[in-house]
Design a protein around this motif. Structure first.
Motif, PDB file in Angstrom:
ATOM      1  N   VAL A   1      17.128  -4.433  -8.505  1.00  0.00           N
ATOM      2  CA  VAL A   1      16.013  -4.504  -9.453  1.00  0.00           C
ATOM      3  C   VAL A   1      14.875  -5.317  -8.849  1.00  0.00           C
ATOM      4  CG1 VAL A   1      15.266  -5.441 -11.695  1.00  0.00           C
ATOM      5  CG2 VAL A   1      17.436  -4.193 -11.514  1.00  0.00           C
ATOM      6  N   TRP A   2      15.200  -6.548  -8.408  1.00  0.00           N
ATOM      7  CA  TRP A   2      14.113  -7.479  -8.063  1.00  0.00           C
ATOM      8  C   TRP A   2      13.537  -7.266  -6.682  1.00  0.00           C
ATOM      9  CZ3 TRP A   2      12.202  -8.620 -12.326  1.00  0.00           C
ATOM     10  CH2 TRP A   2      13.003  -8.898 -13.433  1.00  0.00           C
ATOM     11  N   ARG A   3      14.176  -6.447  -5.846  1.00  0.00           N
ATOM     12  CA  ARG A   3      13.474  -6.170  -4.587  1.00  0.00           C
ATOM     13  C   ARG A   3      12.252  -5.291  -4.856  1.00  0.00           C
ATOM     14  NH1 ARG A   3      18.198  -3.172  -3.177  1.00  0.00           N
ATOM     15  NH2 ARG A   3      17.846  -0.937  -2.971  1.00  0.00           N
ATOM     16  N   PHE A   4      12.153  -4.774  -6.094  1.00  0.00           N
ATOM     17  CA  PHE A   4      10.944  -4.040  -6.485  1.00  0.00           C
ATOM     18  C   PHE A   4      10.066  -4.866  -7.427  1.00  0.00           C
ATOM     19  CE2 PHE A   4      14.094  -0.793  -5.376  1.00  0.00           C
ATOM     20  CZ  PHE A   4      13.376  -0.102  -4.412  1.00  0.00           C
ATOM     21  N   HIS A   5      10.226  -6.178  -7.357  1.00  0.00           N
ATOM     22  CA  HIS A   5       9.496  -7.070  -8.258  1.00  0.00           C
ATOM     23  C   HIS A   5       7.994  -6.786  -8.290  1.00  0.00           C
ATOM     24  CE1 HIS A   5       7.314 -10.885  -9.146  1.00  0.00           C
ATOM     25  NE2 HIS A   5       8.164 -10.919 -10.151  1.00  0.00           N
ATOM     26  N   ASP A   6       7.431  -6.388  -7.154  1.00  0.00           N
ATOM     27  CA  ASP A   6       5.984  -6.105  -7.105  1.00  0.00           C
ATOM     28  C   ASP A   6       5.574  -5.065  -8.144  1.00  0.00           C
ATOM     29  OD1 ASP A   6       5.797  -7.819  -4.962  1.00  0.00           O
ATOM     30  OD2 ASP A   6       5.915  -6.229  -3.451  1.00  0.00           O
ATOM     31  N   LEU A   7       6.535  -4.222  -8.564  1.00  0.00           N
ATOM     32  CA  LEU A   7       6.216  -3.165  -9.531  1.00  0.00           C
ATOM     33  C   LEU A   7       6.630  -3.516 -10.963  1.00  0.00           C
ATOM     34  CD1 LEU A   7       7.178  -0.121  -7.268  1.00  0.00           C
ATOM     35  CD2 LEU A   7       4.874  -0.725  -8.019  1.00  0.00           C
ATOM     36  N   LEU A   8       7.172  -4.722 -11.149  1.00  0.00           N
ATOM     37  CA  LEU A   8       7.450  -5.209 -12.512  1.00  0.00           C
ATOM     38  C   LEU A   8       7.266  -6.722 -12.577  1.00  0.00           C
ATOM     39  CD1 LEU A   8      11.301  -5.191 -13.176  1.00  0.00           C
ATOM     40  CD2 LEU A   8      10.409  -4.079 -11.150  1.00  0.00           C
ATOM     41  N   PRO A   9       6.045  -7.180 -12.165  1.00  0.00           N
ATOM     42  CA  PRO A   9       5.845  -8.628 -11.969  1.00  0.00           C
ATOM     43  C   PRO A   9       5.441  -9.374 -13.240  1.00  0.00           C
ATOM     44  CG  PRO A   9       3.887  -7.433 -11.291  1.00  0.00           C
ATOM     45  CD  PRO A   9       4.831  -6.404 -11.839  1.00  0.00           C
TER      46      PRO A   9
ATOM     47  N   ILE B   1       2.901   7.656  -5.292  1.00  0.00           N
ATOM     48  CA  ILE B   1       3.499   8.997  -5.142  1.00  0.00           C
ATOM     49  C   ILE B   1       2.430  10.037  -5.472  1.00  0.00           C
ATOM     50  CG2 ILE B   1       5.929   8.434  -5.676  1.00  0.00           C
ATOM     51  CD1 ILE B   1       5.410   9.512  -8.551  1.00  0.00           C
ATOM     52  N   LYS B   2       2.578  11.182  -4.855  1.00  0.00           N
ATOM     53  CA  LYS B   2       1.673  12.287  -5.188  1.00  0.00           C
ATOM     54  C   LYS B   2       2.353  13.223  -6.165  1.00  0.00           C
ATOM     55  CE  LYS B   2      -1.454  12.452  -1.288  1.00  0.00           C
ATOM     56  NZ  LYS B   2      -0.670  11.688  -0.257  1.00  0.00           N
ATOM     57  N   LYS B   3       3.609  13.522  -5.836  1.00  0.00           N
ATOM     58  CA  LYS B   3       4.328  14.499  -6.648  1.00  0.00           C
ATOM     59  C   LYS B   3       5.148  13.794  -7.729  1.00  0.00           C
ATOM     60  CE  LYS B   3       8.299  17.418  -6.148  1.00  0.00           C
ATOM     61  NZ  LYS B   3       9.049  18.299  -5.295  1.00  0.00           N
TER      62      LYS B   3
ATOM     63  N   PRO C   1       0.800  -1.219   0.000  1.00  0.00           N
ATOM     64  CA  PRO C   1       0.000   0.000   0.000  1.00  0.00           C
ATOM     65  C   PRO C   1       0.841   1.281   0.000  1.00  0.00           C
ATOM     66  CG  PRO C   1      -0.336  -1.267   2.026  1.00  0.00           C
ATOM     67  CD  PRO C   1       0.587  -2.064   1.155  1.00  0.00           C
ATOM     68  N   ARG C   2       2.063   1.196   0.526  1.00  0.00           N
ATOM     69  CA  ARG C   2       2.937   2.384   0.532  1.00  0.00           C
ATOM     70  C   ARG C   2       4.305   1.972   0.036  1.00  0.00           C
ATOM     71  NH1 ARG C   2       1.530   2.760   6.438  1.00  0.00           N
ATOM     72  NH2 ARG C   2       3.008   1.096   6.147  1.00  0.00           N
TER      73      ARG C   2
END
Ligand SMILES: *Cc1c(COP(=O)(O)O)cnc(C)c1O
Ligand SMILES: [Zn+2]
Length: 461
Positions: free
Chosen positions: A68-76, A273-275, A47-48
Motif C-alpha cells: 500500500v504505502w510504496r504508492f504513498h505518493d498517490l494517496l498522500p 496512464i493513457k488507457k 512523472p511516470r
C-alpha cells in the motif's frame, strides 16, 4: 484551500469540502458520500509510474515494503512516517493459463490478482491500513465496523498488532463464515452479534459510532478506499505499467469497484496512464442489487445527478416485498450497497458492465481456481464465473487481457469447499443444495477405504 488534501462531497450540486482531520461518514450538508481529494499540482509526483520502481530497493523500510504505502505518493493524506503498516499488499498477479480454457479465453491472457495473501487473508487489509492510519491521526481509541466477516478480521488484526485502538465488530447472526469469525475472536475483537443480517448490522454500527464517538472503518470511510486503490497500482506494476483490457471484481458493498474507479480517474487525470481498463462487476444472483439497478433499471452516474428517485423506489420495493440478499458468497451478501453512487461513477468512467452469477457457477469456478493452487473463498470466484459469462456473451474477447481479483483466501470458508468436494450428501444438501447447487462437476472426492493395507494399495494402483 491551503491543505494539500481534503474531503469533498461527491454530489456536484453540493461539492462541500472538509478538512482531513474531520471524522465524517458522509456529507453533513447533503448526505452524499465523500472522497479524499488532493492538490496534485502542489504535490511531488513521479512523472511516470515506472518511477515507483525506485522504491523496490528500499524494502528494509516497512513503509516501502508495504504494497500500500510504496504508492504513498498517490494517496498522500498524511505523511508517510505516520502511516500504519503490518506488511499488507504482498500480493501476486498470476498468469492463469490453468483456468483460461474454463473462462473461454486464450492462453496468456487471463490473470488472477491474489489478494488472499494479505495478513488477514483478504483485500480488506489494503483499506484497513489506510483507515487505521487516518483513525490514528484523529486520535481514535476505538474503531468499529459491521462485517460479513473479512472487514472484521482485518480490523481485528490491525488492532491486535498495532495496539493503536480497540476493535469492535458488528456481525449478523449466522451470516459469517467460520474462518473469518475465528480470526476476529482470536485477535481479541469485541464482537457484537446482532439478530439481523449485514444491512441491519451496518445501520446499527453507524448509529453506535456516532453516539459513542467510535471510529468507523467500513468502506463508507473514504480513507479506506484510498488504500484499496493500490490493488490496481500493483496490478499495473505486475503488468509492467500497462493497463489490462478488463478488471473483473466481485461486487458487495462496492468499495473495491469504487476505489478502482477512483484510482483510474486519478491516474488518467495525472497523465500516468493513457488507457483506462474496463470494469466488470459481478454480483451473486441472490444479491444482485447492482446488476438490477444498472442493467435492468438503467441507472447511470449521469455526472453525479443519478436518478435518485428510481434508486430509492427500488429500495423501498425491496423492503416492502421483504427481499433479502442470500448467497453462499457471504462476502457479497448485501442488499443495499453503501458505495452505490461511487460505483456508478466508476462504471461511467471505466465503461463498466455488471453481471450476476448463480451459486452453481460460483462454486464451479471456485473449484477451478483451487485446482490451480491459488484457492479462494466463494465471493472471489464470482470474478472468474463472471468472466466466463462475459466471454460467452462476446463482451470480453478471448484475446483481451483480463485481470480477475481474487478477493479472499480459500481457508476463509472451508464449509463451502468441503461440501463441494466431500462425500457427505447431507452436508452438501445443508450447505449447498439448499441454495440451488445441484452438482459438483469438478469435485475431487476423497476415497474411503477400509483400514486394510491390501485395499489401500488396490485403490492406489
Ligand atoms: C468485502 C469482500 C467483497 C466485497 O467487496 P466490496 O468492496 O464490498 O464490493 C468481496 N470478496 C471478499 C472476499 C470480501 O471480503
Ligand atoms: Zn454534500
Amino acid at each position: 484551500m491551503s491543505e494539500l488534501s481534503y474531503q469533498k462531497c461527491i454530489n456536484p450540486d453540493c461539492a462541500a469540502t472538509f478538512g482531513i482531520s474531520e471524522t465524517l461518514h458522509c456529507c453533513p450538508t447533503c448526505g452524499a458520500l465523500l472522497d479524499v481529494e488532493y492538490e496534485w499540482s502542489r504535490l511531488a509526483l513521479p512523472p511516470r509510474l515506472s518511477d515507483f520502481e525506485k522504491y523496490w530497493s528500499q524494502r528494509s523500510n516497512p513503509h516501502r515494503f508495504s504494497g500500500v504505502w510504496r504508492f504513498h505518493d498517490l494517496l498522500p493524506f498524511v505523511p508517510l512516517e505516520q502511516c500504519v503498516t503490518i506488511g499488507e499488499g504482498q500480493t501476486l498477479l498470476q498468469k492463469a493459463d490453468f483456468v483460461a480454457p474454463y473462462a473461454g479465453m486464450n492462453n496468456g491472457r487471463l490473470f488472477l490478482q491474489y489478494e488472499g495473501l494479505n495478513p488477514s487473508g483478504s483485500f480488506k487489509d489494503n483499506g484497513m491500513s489506510a483507515a487505521v492510519t487516518h483513525g490514528r491521526t484523529v486520535g481514535a481509541k476505538r474503531a468499529a465496523c459491521a462485517s460479513t466477516g473479512n472487514t472484521s478480521a482485518s480490523l481485528a488484526i490491525y488492532s491486535a498488532v498495532t495496539k493503536l485502538m480497540q476493535s469492535v465488530i458488528f456481525i449478523g447472526s449466522g451470516k459469517i463464515a467460520y474462518g473469518k469469525l475465528s480470526q476476529a475472536l482470536d485477535y481479541g475483537a469485541k464482537t457484537i452479534q446482532i439478530d439481523g443480517d449485514f444491512d441491519d448490522a451496518m445501520a446499527r454500527v453507524q448509529e453506535v459510532s456516532k453516539q459513542l464517538g467510535i471510529y468507523l472503518v467500513n468502506s463508507i470511510n473514504p480513507f479506506r478506499l484510498e488504500g484499496q486503490k493500490t490493488i490496481m497500482f500493483r496490478v499495473l506494476e505486475a503488468l509492467r505499467w500497462e493497463s489490462p483490457d478488463w478488471i473483473v471484481v466481485p461486487g458487495g458493498n462496492l468499495g473495491n469497484s469504487s476505489s478502482f474507479g477512483k484510482a483510474f480517474i486519478e491516474l488518467h487525470k495525472l497523465g500516468l496512464i493513457k488507457k483506462v481498463p474496463r470494469l466488470a462487476i459481478i454480483n451473486a444472483t441472490g444479491a444482485n442489487t447492482l446488476y438490477r439497478l444498472v442493467e435492468q433499471e438503467n441507472v447511470t452516474w449521469n455526472g453525479g445527478r443519478y436518478d435518485k428517485q428510481r434508486v430509492n423506489g427500488f429500495f423501498a420495493k425491496m423492503d416492502s416485498e421483504g427481499q433479502r440478499a442470500s448467497t453462499i458468497a457471504s462476502a457479497i451478501e448485501i442488499n443495499k450497497p453503501v458505495n452505490l453512487t461511487k460505483c456508478l461513477r466508476a462504471i461511467d468512467f471505466c465503461k463498466g458492465v455488471v453481471r450476476d452469477v448463480t451459486e452453481q457457477e460460483i462454486l464451479d469456478a471456485k473449484s477451478q481456481v483451487g485446482a490451480g493452487g491459488l484457492g479462494c473463498e466463494p465471493a472471489s470466484a464470482a470474478s472468474l464465473a463472471g468472466t466466463r459469462k462475459l466471454v460467452n456473451e462476446g463482451v470480453i474477447g478471448r484475446d483481451e487481457r483480463v485481470v480477475c481479483v481474487l478477493t479472499g483466501h480459500q481457508l476463509k470458508d472451508p464449509n463451502a469447499t468441503v461440501a463441494y468436494h466431500g462425500q457427505d450428501k447431507e452436508f452438501f444438501q445443508k450447505v449447498l443444495g439448499s441454495r440451488g447447487v445441484t452438482t459438483a462437476e469438478f469435485a475431487n472426492r476423497p476415497i474411503t477405504v477400509p483400514n486394510d493395507i491390501e485395499k489401500i494399495i488396490e485403490v492406489l494402483k
